[in-house]
Design a protein around this motif. Structure first.
Motif, PDB file in Angstrom:
ATOM      1  N   LEU A  90     -21.457  -5.718  39.434  1.00  0.00           N
ATOM      2  CA  LEU A  90     -23.039  -5.849  38.555  1.00  0.00           C
ATOM      3  C   LEU A  90     -22.101  -6.113  37.190  1.00  0.00           C
ATOM      4  N   THR A  91     -22.279  -7.772  36.945  1.00  0.00           N
ATOM      5  CA  THR A  91     -22.228  -8.296  35.459  1.00  0.00           C
ATOM      6  C   THR A  91     -23.639  -8.342  35.024  1.00  0.00           C
ATOM      7  N   ALA A  92     -23.615  -7.097  34.062  1.00  0.00           N
ATOM      8  CA  ALA A  92     -24.578  -7.174  33.198  1.00  0.00           C
ATOM      9  C   ALA A  92     -24.802  -7.695  31.786  1.00  0.00           C
ATOM     10  N   LYS A  93     -26.387  -8.478  32.588  1.00  0.00           N
ATOM     11  CA  LYS A  93     -26.523  -9.770  31.383  1.00  0.00           C
ATOM     12  C   LYS A  93     -27.585  -9.176  30.311  1.00  0.00           C
ATOM     13  N   ILE A  94     -28.353  -8.234  30.928  1.00  0.00           N
ATOM     14  CA  ILE A  94     -29.348  -7.392  29.989  1.00  0.00           C
ATOM     15  C   ILE A  94     -29.554  -6.026  30.535  1.00  0.00           C
ATOM     16  N   ALA A  95     -29.608  -4.973  30.015  1.00  0.00           N
ATOM     17  CA  ALA A  95     -30.209  -3.110  30.563  1.00  0.00           C
ATOM     18  C   ALA A  95     -31.267  -3.113  29.105  1.00  0.00           C
ATOM     19  N   ARG A  96     -32.295  -2.378  29.528  1.00  0.00           N
ATOM     20  CA  ARG A  96     -33.090  -1.805  28.979  1.00  0.00           C
ATOM     21  C   ARG A  96     -33.506  -0.553  29.671  1.00  0.00           C
ATOM     22  N   ASN A  97     -33.195   0.560  28.360  1.00  0.00           N
ATOM     23  CA  ASN A  97     -33.747   1.748  29.038  1.00  0.00           C
ATOM     24  C   ASN A  97     -35.033   1.594  29.357  1.00  0.00           C
ATOM     25  N   VAL A  98     -34.921   2.221  30.913  1.00  0.00           N
ATOM     26  CA  VAL A  98     -36.922   2.501  31.401  1.00  0.00           C
ATOM     27  C   VAL A  98     -36.788   4.273  31.878  1.00  0.00           C
ATOM     28  N   ASP A  99     -36.518   4.930  31.191  1.00  0.00           N
ATOM     29  CA  ASP A  99     -36.249   5.933  31.415  1.00  0.00           C
ATOM     30  C   ASP A  99     -37.814   7.230  31.453  1.00  0.00           C
ATOM     31  N   GLY A 100     -38.595   7.841  32.275  1.00  0.00           N
ATOM     32  CA  GLY A 100     -39.908   7.784  32.260  1.00  0.00           C
ATOM     33  C   GLY A 100     -40.333   7.077  33.132  1.00  0.00           C
ATOM     34  N   LEU A 101     -40.068   6.210  33.610  1.00  0.00           N
ATOM     35  CA  LEU A 101     -40.291   4.738  34.645  1.00  0.00           C
ATOM     36  C   LEU A 101     -40.953   5.347  35.834  1.00  0.00           C
ATOM     37  N   ASP A 102     -41.932   5.577  36.113  1.00  0.00           N
ATOM     38  CA  ASP A 102     -42.526   6.039  38.050  1.00  0.00           C
ATOM     39  C   ASP A 102     -41.935   5.359  38.553  1.00  0.00           C
ATOM     40  N   LEU A 103     -39.833   5.184  39.745  1.00  0.00           N
ATOM     41  CA  LEU A 103     -39.434   4.536  40.043  1.00  0.00           C
ATOM     42  C   LEU A 103     -40.171   4.033  41.206  1.00  0.00           C
ATOM     43  N   GLU A 104     -41.467   5.398  41.827  1.00  0.00           N
ATOM     44  CA  GLU A 104     -41.964   5.083  43.453  1.00  0.00           C
ATOM     45  C   GLU A 104     -42.939   3.873  43.329  1.00  0.00           C
ATOM     46  N   LEU A 105     -43.506   3.640  42.277  1.00  0.00           N
ATOM     47  CA  LEU A 105     -44.757   3.261  41.199  1.00  0.00           C
ATOM     48  C   LEU A 105     -44.590   2.344  41.721  1.00  0.00           C
ATOM     49  N   TYR A 106     -42.719   1.869  40.565  1.00  0.00           N
ATOM     50  CA  TYR A 106     -42.892   0.668  40.366  1.00  0.00           C
ATOM     51  C   TYR A 106     -41.894  -0.746  41.739  1.00  0.00           C
ATOM     52  N   LYS A 107     -41.214   0.048  42.566  1.00  0.00           N
ATOM     53  CA  LYS A 107     -41.209  -0.151  43.842  1.00  0.00           C
ATOM     54  C   LYS A 107     -42.624  -0.263  44.811  1.00  0.00           C
ATOM     55  N   LYS A 108     -43.422  -0.216  44.967  1.00  0.00           N
ATOM     56  CA  LYS A 108     -44.060   0.090  45.690  1.00  0.00           C
ATOM     57  C   LYS A 108     -45.277  -1.599  44.932  1.00  0.00           C
ATOM     58  N   THR A 109     -44.869  -1.553  43.063  1.00  0.00           N
ATOM     59  CA  THR A 109     -45.326  -2.761  43.022  1.00  0.00           C
ATOM     60  C   THR A 109     -44.378  -4.191  42.980  1.00  0.00           C
ATOM     61  N   GLU A 110     -43.590  -4.076  43.297  1.00  0.00           N
ATOM     62  CA  GLU A 110     -42.491  -4.998  43.542  1.00  0.00           C
ATOM     63  C   GLU A 110     -42.757  -5.566  44.903  1.00  0.00           C
ATOM     64  N   TYR A 111     -43.449  -4.881  45.848  1.00  0.00           N
ATOM     65  CA  TYR A 111     -43.235  -5.074  47.199  1.00  0.00           C
ATOM     66  C   TYR A 111     -44.242  -5.713  47.112  1.00  0.00           C
ATOM     67  N   GLN A 112     -45.736  -5.012  46.531  1.00  0.00           N
ATOM     68  CA  GLN A 112     -46.839  -5.610  46.783  1.00  0.00           C
ATOM     69  C   GLN A 112     -47.066  -7.753  46.419  1.00  0.00           C
ATOM     70  N   LEU A 113     -46.415  -7.370  45.151  1.00  0.00           N
ATOM     71  CA  LEU A 113     -46.252  -8.498  44.623  1.00  0.00           C
ATOM     72  C   LEU A 113     -45.639  -9.737  45.724  1.00  0.00           C
ATOM     73  N   ASP A 114     -44.633  -9.098  45.621  1.00  0.00           N
ATOM     74  CA  ASP A 114     -44.030  -9.716  46.745  1.00  0.00           C
ATOM     75  C   ASP A 114     -44.670 -10.627  47.861  1.00  0.00           C
ATOM     76  N   LYS A 115     -45.282  -9.443  48.653  1.00  0.00           N
ATOM     77  CA  LYS A 115     -46.602 -10.438  49.634  1.00  0.00           C
ATOM     78  C   LYS A 115     -47.715 -10.964  49.482  1.00  0.00           C
ATOM     79  N   PHE A 116     -47.701 -10.522  48.224  1.00  0.00           N
ATOM     80  CA  PHE A 116     -49.239 -11.423  47.952  1.00  0.00           C
ATOM     81  C   PHE A 116     -48.225 -12.521  47.440  1.00  0.00           C
ATOM     82  N   LEU A 117     -47.007 -12.925  46.999  1.00  0.00           N
ATOM     83  CA  LEU A 117     -46.828 -13.817  46.926  1.00  0.00           C
ATOM     84  C   LEU A 117     -46.209 -15.221  48.091  1.00  0.00           C
TER      85      LEU A 117
END
Length: 132
Positions: A90-117
């Motif tokens: 991966l050639t990184a263009k943007i990087a952000r420290n997201v330490d503390g992010l609830d990764l499981e919740l983020y993945k569920k949100t992405e899945y639900q957003l894609d499903k909605f769209l």
């Protein structure tokens, strides 16, 4: 069990474990999240890890990557390496420290957003680039 390739849109979030199943020719834009496992400043490389899966990341365009063991969200171009079958970088263009992010919740949100769209937008191909 044979896995089917996953079709991709521009800049779509992809868990590291799904990267080998992507269908693309040479380059595709993706968003990934993982914990920085190894940092090699001399070669501008790092290893991102999530759920036991690793990805090599070229960070030559970035200067804000600093902390080992921290979680990062990285947006960039995923490339196939010609010499090695199944090898990705991966050639990184943007990087952000997201330490503390609830990764499981983020993945569920992405899945639900894609499903909605997919269910509510007439031409789903136009939704691959989302504006936030």
């Amino acid at each position: 069990m044979d896995k089917k390739p996953i079709p991709m849109g521009l800049g779509k979030f992809v868990p590291l474990k799904n990267l080998p199943n992507l269908r693309f020719q040479q380059t595709i834009n993706v968003t990934v999240i993982g914990i920085m496992h190894l940092l090699d400043r001399s070669n501008d490389r790092l290893i991102l890890e999530d759920e036991g899966f690793q990805l090599r990341v070229d960070i030559s365009l970035l200067s804000n990557i600093k902390w080992l063991g921290k979680m990062y969200l990285i947006i960039g171009e995923l490339n196939k390496i010609q010499e090695q079958e199944q090898a990705l970088i991966l050639t990184a263009k943007i990087a952000r420290n997201v330490d503390g992010l609830d990764l499981e919740l983020y993945k569920k949100t992405e899945y639900q957003l894609d499903k909605f769209l997919k269910n509510n937008v007439r031409n789903h191909r136009d939704t691959t680039v989302r504006k936030y």
